[in-house]
Design a protein around this motif. Sequence first.
Motif, short mmCIF file in Angstrom:
data_model
loop_
_atom_site.label_atom_id
_atom_site.label_comp_id
_atom_site.label_asym_id
_atom_site.label_seq_id
_atom_site.Cartn_x
_atom_site.Cartn_y
_atom_site.Cartn_z
N ASN A 114 1.06 3.91 -3.02
CA ASN A 114 0.87 5.57 -3.02
C ASN A 114 2.46 6.05 -3.13
OD1 ASN A 114 -1.19 4.91 -1.60
ND2 ASN A 114 -0.74 5.35 0.49
N GLY A 156 -6.28 2.45 1.61
CA GLY A 156 -4.99 1.88 1.80
C GLY A 156 -4.21 2.28 3.26
N ASN A 210 1.03 -1.16 0.07
CA ASN A 210 -0.08 -0.08 0.07
C ASN A 210 0.87 1.37 0.01
OD1 ASN A 210 -2.31 -1.54 0.10
ND2 ASN A 210 -2.87 -1.21 2.33
N ARG A 256 2.48 6.47 -6.84
CA ARG A 256 1.36 7.36 -7.62
C ARG A 256 1.91 8.86 -7.37
NH1 ARG A 256 -3.87 5.12 -5.12
NH2 ARG A 256 -3.69 2.90 -5.80
#
Length: 466
Positions: A368, A424, A364, A371
């Motif tokens: 992140n 998340g 997770n 991204r």
Amino acid sequence: MLGSFFGFLLVNYLFLRAIEEKFYSDKYFFRSIYAVLLTFFTLIFCFVSNEQIHKLIYVIPVVLISLTSGSALGLISASIFGISIVWYYKSIKIDDITIILCLALLAWIVGQISQINFHYALQLENEKKFLKDLIETFSEGITICNSLSYVLLCNKQIEQIFKLNKGEIMGKAEVLLWEQCSIPYHKWMPNFMNMEAQIGDKTFLISRFTLKGPEEEENCFVTVINDITELHQQKNKMQRLVTLSAVGELAAGAAHEIRNPLTTVRGFIQLMQARWTDPKLTDLGQLALEELDRVNGIVTSMLQLARPEQAESKMLNINGIVNETWDLYTYSGMSKGIYYEKLLDETVRPFRGSDKQIKQMLLNIMQNAERACSKGDTISVRTYGDHKHTCIDIRDTGRGISPEHMEKILHPFFTTDPAGTGLGLAICNRIISDHNGTMKVTSELGVGTTFTIVFQVHRPSLSLMA
Ligand SMILES: Nc1ncnc2c1ncn2[C@@H]1O[C@H](COP(=O)(O)OP(=O)(O)OP(=O)(O)O)[C@@H](O)[C@H]1O
Ligand SMILES: [Mg+2]
């Protein structure tokens, strides 16, 4: 002659002002020297002038000595005057006796008055010192300001809170102090009692009250500043836990009810897709299936948050987990032009937990980070620790998190990603607290973000005792 004597008195006055503090703090030495000098010079003047009327000038040293050094020295000075007259003229007139007696009486009265004054001044000084010592004993920061908002008194906690020393605070306008406060001084509500504000990176409860003086302009403002950063963090944590458990209950209740119809709808769409000949309809059907899968994903995440799978607990080596899943974490990011680096400390110690959950948590956070990064950014994973802790840092050089978002990133459903669920990090937080670990996030907009996760090293003796 008279002029030079008054000149001498002026020098005497200036001298007294200059050594004022030393003079009053020293009980005997300075005062005796002063009395001797003053007596001596006045006597010289009286005898040189040889005028009866000029003897009255001797009132001045007697008053000054009694005032500054008490009646005893004043009386001695008056007596010296009498003895000197007898010694100089070898006789004494009735006028001189009257002058000497008047001087003695004056010395006694002035001395007594000055004694009372001195006593009150001393008492005031002691009370001031007591107040100063008292406010130093508080763990809160305290300032006392006058009605014009100038700082009269503050304690050492204030120095620490505002990172200024007392010299920079005392006697200065209070507004200068509060420049560092998140709520500007001019926006304070008049006569507020309590308010919460940020000073630097800490949260404080600021309480303020007025000490009424006999006159309006004699009012004082007392401000008490209490560090509630930890309390605030606990409150936020509690709020998060309450939200988590509310989400959990909701999820547990709704998930089952949602999943069954979802499966049915999915089946029907697939069935219909087989019969549709229009390609537009087939595309729409595909879109509907993808959206259904997304809903299914959200329901699964909500269930995970509510009731994490009871995974098997075993001894875990964080480096092993990172190595095993490294390709999975980095595969898609590398194709976007993101650099990855791995700095694993081989000496880190094992801790107990579920490898499945730890892998999910890392995934997770890595997702992140990916991204948040664009081409050319770097994501680095570093492990380190000591005999009590095993730590892992996941650092990215991506867009960073703004302070407003930072407060919310752990809240379920908070997301800035149109495709994200916002669950998340809430799941990560849950997994980490289930493993008795802690997570800290630091970030700067445009610079990057670091997630630091700390686990307690497994200690066999402790688990045997448990
Ligand atoms: N490394 C990071 N850099 C910048 N922002 C981040 C980073 N990690 C988390 N965030 C912010 O925190 C928000 C919440 O993250 P979280 O993982 O909970 O949900 P999400 O990633 O949006 O959705 P999901 O995890 O379900 O796909 C993100 O939307 C993003 O705004
Ligand atoms: Mg996420």
